[in-house]
Design a protein around this motif. Structure first.
Motif, PDB file in Angstrom:
ATOM      1  N   SER A 188       0.842  -1.205   0.000  1.00  0.00           N
ATOM      2  CA  SER A 188       0.000   0.000   0.000  1.00  0.00           C
ATOM      3  C   SER A 188       0.872   1.248   0.000  1.00  0.00           C
ATOM      4  N   GLU A 189       0.261   2.346  -0.368  1.00  0.00           N
ATOM      5  CA  GLU A 189       0.972   3.629  -0.389  1.00  0.00           C
ATOM      6  C   GLU A 189       1.473   3.985   1.008  1.00  0.00           C
ATOM      7  N   SER A 190       0.666   3.741   2.028  1.00  0.00           N
ATOM      8  CA  SER A 190       1.094   4.068   3.398  1.00  0.00           C
ATOM      9  C   SER A 190       2.257   3.180   3.833  1.00  0.00           C
ATOM     10  N   ASP A 191       2.246   1.907   3.420  1.00  0.00           N
ATOM     11  CA  ASP A 191       3.376   1.012   3.716  1.00  0.00           C
ATOM     12  C   ASP A 191       4.658   1.552   3.108  1.00  0.00           C
ATOM     13  N   ARG A 192       4.566   1.945   1.849  1.00  0.00           N
ATOM     14  CA  ARG A 192       5.759   2.439   1.148  1.00  0.00           C
ATOM     15  C   ARG A 192       6.248   3.757   1.736  1.00  0.00           C
ATOM     16  N   LEU A 193       5.326   4.624   2.149  1.00  0.00           N
ATOM     17  CA  LEU A 193       5.728   5.881   2.790  1.00  0.00           C
ATOM     18  C   LEU A 193       6.418   5.618   4.129  1.00  0.00           C
ATOM     19  N   GLU A 194       5.898   4.671   4.865  1.00  0.00           N
ATOM     20  CA  GLU A 194       6.516   4.310   6.145  1.00  0.00           C
ATOM     21  C   GLU A 194       7.918   3.749   5.917  1.00  0.00           C
ATOM     22  N   LEU A 195       8.054   2.883   4.930  1.00  0.00           N
ATOM     23  CA  LEU A 195       9.355   2.308   4.609  1.00  0.00           C
ATOM     24  C   LEU A 195      10.326   3.400   4.171  1.00  0.00           C
ATOM     25  N   ASP A 196       9.855   4.332   3.364  1.00  0.00           N
ATOM     26  CA  ASP A 196      10.703   5.439   2.927  1.00  0.00           C
ATOM     27  C   ASP A 196      11.148   6.285   4.116  1.00  0.00           C
ATOM     28  N   ALA A 197      10.260   6.511   5.066  1.00  0.00           N
ATOM     29  CA  ALA A 197      10.607   7.283   6.267  1.00  0.00           C
ATOM     30  C   ALA A 197      11.679   6.558   7.080  1.00  0.00           C
ATOM     31  N   ILE A 198      11.560   5.261   7.173  1.00  0.00           N
ATOM     32  CA  ILE A 198      12.563   4.473   7.899  1.00  0.00           C
ATOM     33  C   ILE A 198      13.911   4.570   7.197  1.00  0.00           C
ATOM     34  N   LEU A 199      13.896   4.406   5.882  1.00  0.00           N
ATOM     35  CA  LEU A 199      15.148   4.429   5.125  1.00  0.00           C
ATOM     36  C   LEU A 199      15.796   5.807   5.137  1.00  0.00           C
ATOM     37  N   SER A 200      14.985   6.855   5.221  1.00  0.00           N
ATOM     38  CA  SER A 200      15.533   8.212   5.194  1.00  0.00           C
ATOM     39  C   SER A 200      16.360   8.518   6.441  1.00  0.00           C
ATOM     40  N   ARG A 201      16.204   7.724   7.467  1.00  0.00           N
ATOM     41  CA  ARG A 201      16.994   7.916   8.692  1.00  0.00           C
ATOM     42  C   ARG A 201      18.406   7.357   8.563  1.00  0.00           C
ATOM     43  N   HIS A 202      18.682   6.697   7.449  1.00  0.00           N
ATOM     44  CA  HIS A 202      19.983   6.054   7.249  1.00  0.00           C
ATOM     45  C   HIS A 202      20.641   6.609   5.996  1.00  0.00           C
ATOM     46  N   GLY A 203      21.945   6.452   5.927  1.00  0.00           N
ATOM     47  CA  GLY A 203      22.702   6.978   4.794  1.00  0.00           C
ATOM     48  C   GLY A 203      22.451   6.211   3.503  1.00  0.00           C
ATOM     49  N   ALA A 204      22.796   6.858   2.411  1.00  0.00           N
ATOM     50  CA  ALA A 204      22.597   6.279   1.079  1.00  0.00           C
ATOM     51  C   ALA A 204      23.384   4.977   0.919  1.00  0.00           C
ATOM     52  N   GLU A 205      24.571   4.948   1.485  1.00  0.00           N
ATOM     53  CA  GLU A 205      25.397   3.741   1.365  1.00  0.00           C
ATOM     54  C   GLU A 205      24.737   2.543   2.050  1.00  0.00           C
ATOM     55  N   GLU A 206      24.114   2.791   3.191  1.00  0.00           N
ATOM     56  CA  GLU A 206      23.449   1.719   3.932  1.00  0.00           C
ATOM     57  C   GLU A 206      22.182   1.227   3.240  1.00  0.00           C
ATOM     58  N   SER A 259      21.318   1.625  -0.162  1.00  0.00           N
ATOM     59  CA  SER A 259      21.340   1.574  -1.632  1.00  0.00           C
ATOM     60  C   SER A 259      20.729   0.284  -2.179  1.00  0.00           C
ATOM     61  N   GLU A 260      21.046  -0.835  -1.571  1.00  0.00           N
ATOM     62  CA  GLU A 260      20.479  -2.103  -2.059  1.00  0.00           C
ATOM     63  C   GLU A 260      18.967  -2.127  -1.870  1.00  0.00           C
ATOM     64  N   LEU A 261      18.511  -1.681  -0.707  1.00  0.00           N
ATOM     65  CA  LEU A 261      17.074  -1.653  -0.437  1.00  0.00           C
ATOM     66  C   LEU A 261      16.353  -0.723  -1.415  1.00  0.00           C
ATOM     67  N   ARG A 262      16.890   0.458  -1.612  1.00  0.00           N
ATOM     68  CA  ARG A 262      16.257   1.413  -2.521  1.00  0.00           C
ATOM     69  C   ARG A 262      16.250   0.889  -3.956  1.00  0.00           C
ATOM     70  N   SER A 263      17.296   0.202  -4.344  1.00  0.00           N
ATOM     71  CA  SER A 263      17.347  -0.388  -5.682  1.00  0.00           C
ATOM     72  C   SER A 263      16.225  -1.401  -5.874  1.00  0.00           C
ATOM     73  N   ILE A 264      16.036  -2.253  -4.897  1.00  0.00           N
ATOM     74  CA  ILE A 264      14.982  -3.270  -4.962  1.00  0.00           C
ATOM     75  C   ILE A 264      13.610  -2.608  -4.970  1.00  0.00           C
ATOM     76  N   ILE A 265      13.419  -1.635  -4.077  1.00  0.00           N
ATOM     77  CA  ILE A 265      12.130  -0.944  -3.975  1.00  0.00           C
ATOM     78  C   ILE A 265      11.800  -0.230  -5.280  1.00  0.00           C
ATOM     79  N   ASN A 266      12.788   0.450  -5.855  1.00  0.00           N
ATOM     80  CA  ASN A 266      12.548   1.162  -7.112  1.00  0.00           C
ATOM     81  C   ASN A 266      12.215   0.198  -8.247  1.00  0.00           C
ATOM     82  N   ARG A 267      12.908  -0.919  -8.318  1.00  0.00           N
ATOM     83  CA  ARG A 267      12.619  -1.900  -9.359  1.00  0.00           C
ATOM     84  C   ARG A 267      11.225  -2.476  -9.191  1.00  0.00           C
TER      85      ARG A 267
END
Length: 75
Positions: free
Chosen positions: A37-55, A57-65
Motif C-alpha cells: 500500500s501507499e502508506s506502507d511504502r511511505l513508512e518504509l521510505d521514512a525508515i530508510l531516510s533515517r539512514h545513509g545512502a550507502e546503507e 542503496s540495495e534496499l532502494r534499488s529493490i524498492i525502485n525496481r
C-alpha cells in the motif's frame, strides 16, 4: 595441498558466497514486496531516510525496481 586444490577450494568458496548472497537478496525482495500500500511504502521510505545512502542503496534499488514493475503491470 596443490595449487589446483587451492583453486578448486577457492572456487567452491566463492560459489557458496554468491549463492548465499542471491538467497539473501531473494528473501529481501520477498519481504519488501509485502509493502504494497501507499502508506506502507511511505513508512518504509521514512525508515530508510533515517539512514545513509550507502546503507540503503540495495534496499532502494529493490524498492525502485519493484515500483517500476508495478507501474508496468498496471499500464
Amino acid at each position: 595441498m596443490t595449487r589446483h586444490d587451492l583453486s578448486v577450494k577457492s572456487l567452491r568458496s566463492s560459489m557458496a558466497i554468491r549463492r548465499d548472497a542471491r538467497s539473501r537478496r531473494r528473501s529481501l525482495e520477498r519481504q519488501l514486496a509485502s509493502y504494497t500500500s501507499e502508506s506502507d511504502r511511505l513508512e518504509l521510505d521514512a525508515i530508510l531516510s533515517r539512514h545513509g545512502a550507502e546503507e540503503t542503496s540495495e534496499l532502494r534499488s529493490i524498492i525502485n525496481r519493484q515500483a517500476m514493475d508495478r507501474l508496468l503491470r498496471t499500464a
